[in-house]
Design a protein around this motif. Structure first.
Motif, mmCIF file in Angstrom:
data_model
loop_
_atom_site.group_PDB
_atom_site.id
_atom_site.type_symbol
_atom_site.label_atom_id
_atom_site.label_comp_id
_atom_site.label_asym_id
_atom_site.label_seq_id
_atom_site.Cartn_x
_atom_site.Cartn_y
_atom_site.Cartn_z
ATOM 1 N N UNK A 11 64.423 43.965 21.031
ATOM 2 C CA UNK A 11 63.014 43.363 21.452
ATOM 3 C C UNK A 11 62.492 44.019 22.665
ATOM 4 N N UNK A 12 61.284 44.211 22.862
ATOM 5 C CA UNK A 12 60.700 44.642 24.223
ATOM 6 C C UNK A 12 60.284 43.691 24.898
ATOM 7 N N UNK A 13 60.661 43.538 26.192
ATOM 8 C CA UNK A 13 60.239 42.316 26.958
ATOM 9 C C UNK A 13 59.689 42.824 28.403
ATOM 10 N N UNK A 14 58.661 42.460 28.924
ATOM 11 C CA UNK A 14 58.144 42.631 30.064
ATOM 12 C C UNK A 14 57.157 41.824 30.524
ATOM 13 N N UNK A 15 57.326 41.420 32.017
ATOM 14 C CA UNK A 15 56.464 40.504 32.454
ATOM 15 C C UNK A 15 54.926 40.964 32.222
ATOM 16 N N UNK A 16 54.057 40.169 32.413
ATOM 17 C CA UNK A 16 52.664 40.465 32.331
ATOM 18 C C UNK A 16 52.102 40.228 33.786
ATOM 19 N N UNK A 17 51.391 41.118 34.416
ATOM 20 C CA UNK A 17 50.759 40.929 35.495
ATOM 21 C C UNK A 17 49.368 41.244 35.440
ATOM 22 N N UNK A 18 48.242 40.113 36.173
ATOM 23 C CA UNK A 18 47.131 40.446 35.809
ATOM 24 C C UNK A 18 46.356 40.809 37.091
ATOM 25 N N UNK A 19 45.728 41.711 37.253
ATOM 26 C CA UNK A 19 45.231 42.568 38.516
ATOM 27 C C UNK A 19 43.641 42.651 38.477
ATOM 28 N N UNK A 20 43.135 42.225 39.700
ATOM 29 C CA UNK A 20 41.813 42.163 39.674
ATOM 30 C C UNK A 20 40.993 43.510 40.763
ATOM 31 N N UNK A 21 39.986 43.814 40.096
ATOM 32 C CA UNK A 21 39.029 44.840 40.701
ATOM 33 C C UNK A 21 37.906 44.432 41.015
ATOM 34 N N UNK A 22 38.020 44.553 42.605
ATOM 35 C CA UNK A 22 36.894 43.825 43.152
ATOM 36 C C UNK A 22 36.099 44.858 43.870
ATOM 37 N N UNK A 23 34.969 45.151 43.680
ATOM 38 C CA UNK A 23 33.923 46.249 44.230
ATOM 39 C C UNK A 23 33.003 45.454 45.305
ATOM 40 N N UNK A 24 32.746 46.198 45.990
ATOM 41 C CA UNK A 24 31.832 45.503 47.217
ATOM 42 C C UNK A 24 31.172 46.980 47.848
ATOM 43 N N UNK A 25 29.939 47.109 48.098
ATOM 44 C CA UNK A 25 29.280 48.022 48.389
ATOM 45 C C UNK A 25 29.939 49.532 48.116
ATOM 46 N N UNK A 26 30.064 49.627 46.943
ATOM 47 C CA UNK A 26 30.672 50.973 46.327
ATOM 48 C C UNK A 26 32.066 51.301 46.875
ATOM 49 N N UNK A 27 32.946 50.186 47.244
ATOM 50 C CA UNK A 27 34.250 50.445 47.469
ATOM 51 C C UNK A 27 35.047 49.279 46.900
ATOM 52 N N UNK A 28 36.243 49.607 46.514
ATOM 53 C CA UNK A 28 37.148 48.804 45.995
ATOM 54 C C UNK A 28 38.133 48.346 46.831
ATOM 55 N N UNK A 29 38.669 47.025 46.605
ATOM 56 C CA UNK A 29 39.607 46.247 47.572
ATOM 57 C C UNK A 29 41.145 46.576 47.021
ATOM 58 N N UNK A 30 41.913 47.310 47.874
ATOM 59 C CA UNK A 30 43.264 47.443 47.423
ATOM 60 C C UNK A 30 44.179 46.808 48.431
ATOM 61 N N UNK A 31 45.240 46.291 48.181
ATOM 62 C CA UNK A 31 46.290 45.526 49.075
ATOM 63 C C UNK A 31 47.648 46.410 49.036
ATOM 64 N N UNK A 32 48.329 46.505 50.219
ATOM 65 C CA UNK A 32 49.575 47.201 50.343
ATOM 66 C C UNK A 32 50.727 46.423 50.044
#
Length: 137
Positions: A11-32
């Motif tokens: 069986x195939x098992x993988x965790x599920x990760x939910x990610x958010x795309x936040x846009x402000x003033x034509x820029x996207x927020x990313x984290x390192x």
């Protein structure tokens, strides 16, 4: 019509990760992250959560922001490192209040990037594709 049956031995098992795309003033927020890699904010679902609840909770925990989910953008399998897979679900999210970011200790940095920045930024292809879908709306 005969249906072809085959036995599934693993069986195939993988965790599920939910990610958010936040846009402000034509820029996207990313984290390192701790691996020094840029990514979308978000994380794994907890038992009993639906994906939309998970991304809202994770963004609040990681950035101190309250947001709402606008729409699902994409879902795909991602190989984080060799033989370690995560099922990623990306959502377009809107911040509900001020953009007063309070970065948690889960990440070492955050920044806003333009669509043009994405062309040269070392960012996973799936994240980049999801972000570009939101920028194109």
């Amino acid at each position: 019509m005969e249906i072809c049956k085959r036995e599934i031995t693993t069986s195939y098992k993988a965790p599920v990760s939910c990610k958010g795309i936040i846009i402000n003033e034509d820029k996207v927020l990313l984290v390192k992250n701790e691996r020094n890699v840029w990514e979308l904010p978000g994380g794994r679902m907890e038992l009993g959560e639906v994906p939309e609840e998970a991304v809202i909770r994770e963004i609040n925990e990681e950035l101190g922001l309250n947001c709402k989910v606008e729409k699902i953008v994409d879902a795909y399998n991602f190989e984080v490192i060799k033989d370690k897979h995560v099922f990623i679900v990306t959502y377009h999210c809107k911040v509900q209040d001020d953009l007063n970011i309070q970065l948690s200790d889960e990440h070492i940095e955050y920044s806003w990037f333009s669509k043009k920045d994405l062309e040269v930024l070392d960012l996973a292809k799936g994240y980049k594709n999801s972000i570009l879908q939101v920028f194109s709306v």
